[in-house]
Design a protein around this motif. Structure first.
Motif, PDB file in Angstrom:
ATOM      1  N   UNK A  22       0.831  -1.203   0.000  1.00 14.55           N
ATOM      2  CA  UNK A  22       0.000   0.000   0.000  1.00 14.55           C
ATOM      3  C   UNK A  22       0.869   1.258   0.000  1.00 14.55           C
ATOM      4  N   UNK A  23       1.981   1.230   0.715  1.00 13.38           N
ATOM      5  CA  UNK A  23       2.904   2.356   0.722  1.00 13.38           C
ATOM      6  C   UNK A  23       3.492   2.574  -0.674  1.00 13.38           C
ATOM      7  N   UNK A  24       3.900   1.493  -1.333  1.00 14.80           N
ATOM      8  CA  UNK A  24       4.453   1.605  -2.680  1.00 14.80           C
ATOM      9  C   UNK A  24       3.427   2.187  -3.658  1.00 14.80           C
ATOM     10  N   UNK A  25       2.168   1.765  -3.534  1.00 13.65           N
ATOM     11  CA  UNK A  25       1.125   2.304  -4.402  1.00 13.65           C
ATOM     12  C   UNK A  25       0.902   3.795  -4.139  1.00 13.65           C
ATOM     13  N   UNK A  26       0.968   4.186  -2.884  1.00  9.14           N
ATOM     14  CA  UNK A  26       0.814   5.610  -2.547  1.00  9.14           C
ATOM     15  C   UNK A  26       1.968   6.417  -3.118  1.00  9.14           C
ATOM     16  N   UNK A  27       3.171   5.870  -3.065  1.00 14.23           N
ATOM     17  CA  UNK A  27       4.338   6.571  -3.622  1.00 14.23           C
ATOM     18  C   UNK A  27       4.229   6.739  -5.133  1.00 14.23           C
ATOM     19  N   UNK A  28       3.594   5.776  -5.806  1.00 15.55           N
ATOM     20  CA  UNK A  28       3.481   5.814  -7.269  1.00 15.55           C
ATOM     21  C   UNK A  28       2.272   6.612  -7.759  1.00 15.55           C
ATOM     22  N   UNK A  29       1.438   7.072  -6.864  1.00 21.54           N
ATOM     23  CA  UNK A  29       0.223   7.785  -7.268  1.00 21.54           C
ATOM     24  C   UNK A  29       0.581   9.029  -8.081  1.00 21.54           C
ATOM     25  N   UNK A  30      -0.203   9.281  -9.114  1.00 15.61           N
ATOM     26  CA  UNK A  30       0.064  10.412 -10.001  1.00 15.61           C
ATOM     27  C   UNK A  30      -0.746  11.643  -9.638  1.00 15.61           C
ATOM     28  N   UNK A  31      -1.876  11.451  -8.982  1.00 18.90           N
ATOM     29  CA  UNK A  31      -2.715  12.599  -8.625  1.00 18.90           C
ATOM     30  C   UNK A  31      -2.935  12.623  -7.111  1.00 18.90           C
ATOM     31  N   UNK A  32      -3.355  13.772  -6.638  1.00 21.95           N
ATOM     32  CA  UNK A  32      -3.654  13.886  -5.205  1.00 21.95           C
ATOM     33  C   UNK A  32      -4.782  12.944  -4.801  1.00 21.95           C
ATOM     34  N   UNK A  33      -5.774  12.791  -5.669  1.00 24.98           N
ATOM     35  CA  UNK A  33      -6.901  11.897  -5.366  1.00 24.98           C
ATOM     36  C   UNK A  33      -6.433  10.449  -5.241  1.00 24.98           C
ATOM     37  N   UNK A  34      -5.597   9.979  -6.162  1.00 23.05           N
ATOM     38  CA  UNK A  34      -5.041   8.628  -6.085  1.00 23.05           C
ATOM     39  C   UNK A  34      -4.237   8.464  -4.794  1.00 23.05           C
ATOM     40  N   UNK A  35      -3.435   9.480  -4.480  1.00 27.18           N
ATOM     41  CA  UNK A  35      -2.602   9.432  -3.272  1.00 27.18           C
ATOM     42  C   UNK A  35      -3.471   9.340  -2.022  1.00 27.18           C
ATOM     43  N   UNK A  36      -4.538  10.156  -1.961  1.00 26.72           N
ATOM     44  CA  UNK A  36      -5.460  10.112  -0.804  1.00 26.72           C
ATOM     45  C   UNK A  36      -6.092   8.731  -0.669  1.00 26.72           C
TER      46      UNK A  36
END
Length: 179
Positions: free
Chosen positions: A18-32
């Motif tokens: 889950x941390x890796x996916x958050x690091x790879x997020x391209x938008x703020x919405x994806x990151x949230x």
């Protein structure tokens, strides 16, 4: 120790993913969204560590204890008070129907752990809008401690497994049931 290590490996692996996916997020919405999943994973791992610590405290090996007079109704009041806000946050009506005192000879901390675990599981597996009733009473001069909820329950074929450590059984409709 092997059981505990195995139980910790799965949620910690999920947290790392889950941390890796958050690091790879391209938008703020994806990151949230990914950070919300990460938070859930950390909460599950924290709960598991809490359960392991509780289990370690309850281990009788090497501990000499003397039973003492314990009021089950008072323990029930304490546990309900401790977990009321958690139940309320899930929209669950957590109530206590104990009246008076119910004295037994026992180990107060172990009884508090036992009841706390039962109420915790009831909260986890009772849907929002449900109800949990805790009762400590004398029935035909015998002490009784009861947790009744409106959750689905454990399928009959899996009920004996609830006494095995760290066991989670597959419930109806693919839901995981508590250990």
């Amino acid at each position: 120790i092997a059981d505990a290590a195995h139980e910790l490996r799965t949620p910690l692996t999920a947290v790392m993913l889950q941390l890796q996916l958050a690091e790879r997020a391209h938008t703020d919405e994806e990151r949230r969204r990914e950070l919300a999943k990460l938070k859930g994973g950390i909460e599950r791992a924290t709960h598991l560590v809490k359960q392991l610590l509780t289990l370690a405290r309850a281990e009788p090996e090497g501990v000499t204890r003397v039973p003492e007079a314990v009021d089950l109704a008072e323990i029930a009041r304490q546990v309900v008070a401790e977990q009321a806000s958690i139940a309320e946050a899930k929209g669950i009506d957590l109530g206590l129907s104990s009246k008076g005192s119910v004295s037994v000879q026992g180990y107060p901390n172990s009884l508090r752990i036992l009841l706390g675990n039962l109420v915790d599981n009831a909260i986890r597996y009772t849907p929002g809008g449900g109800r949990i009733d805790v009762d400590a009473a004398l029935e035909k001069d015998q002490p009784r401690l009861l947790v009744r909820d409106t959750g689905r329950g454990i399928p009959a074929e899996h009920r004996q497994r609830v006494f095995d450590r760290f066991v989670q059984v597959q419930g109806r409709q693919g839901r995981r049931r508590g250990s």
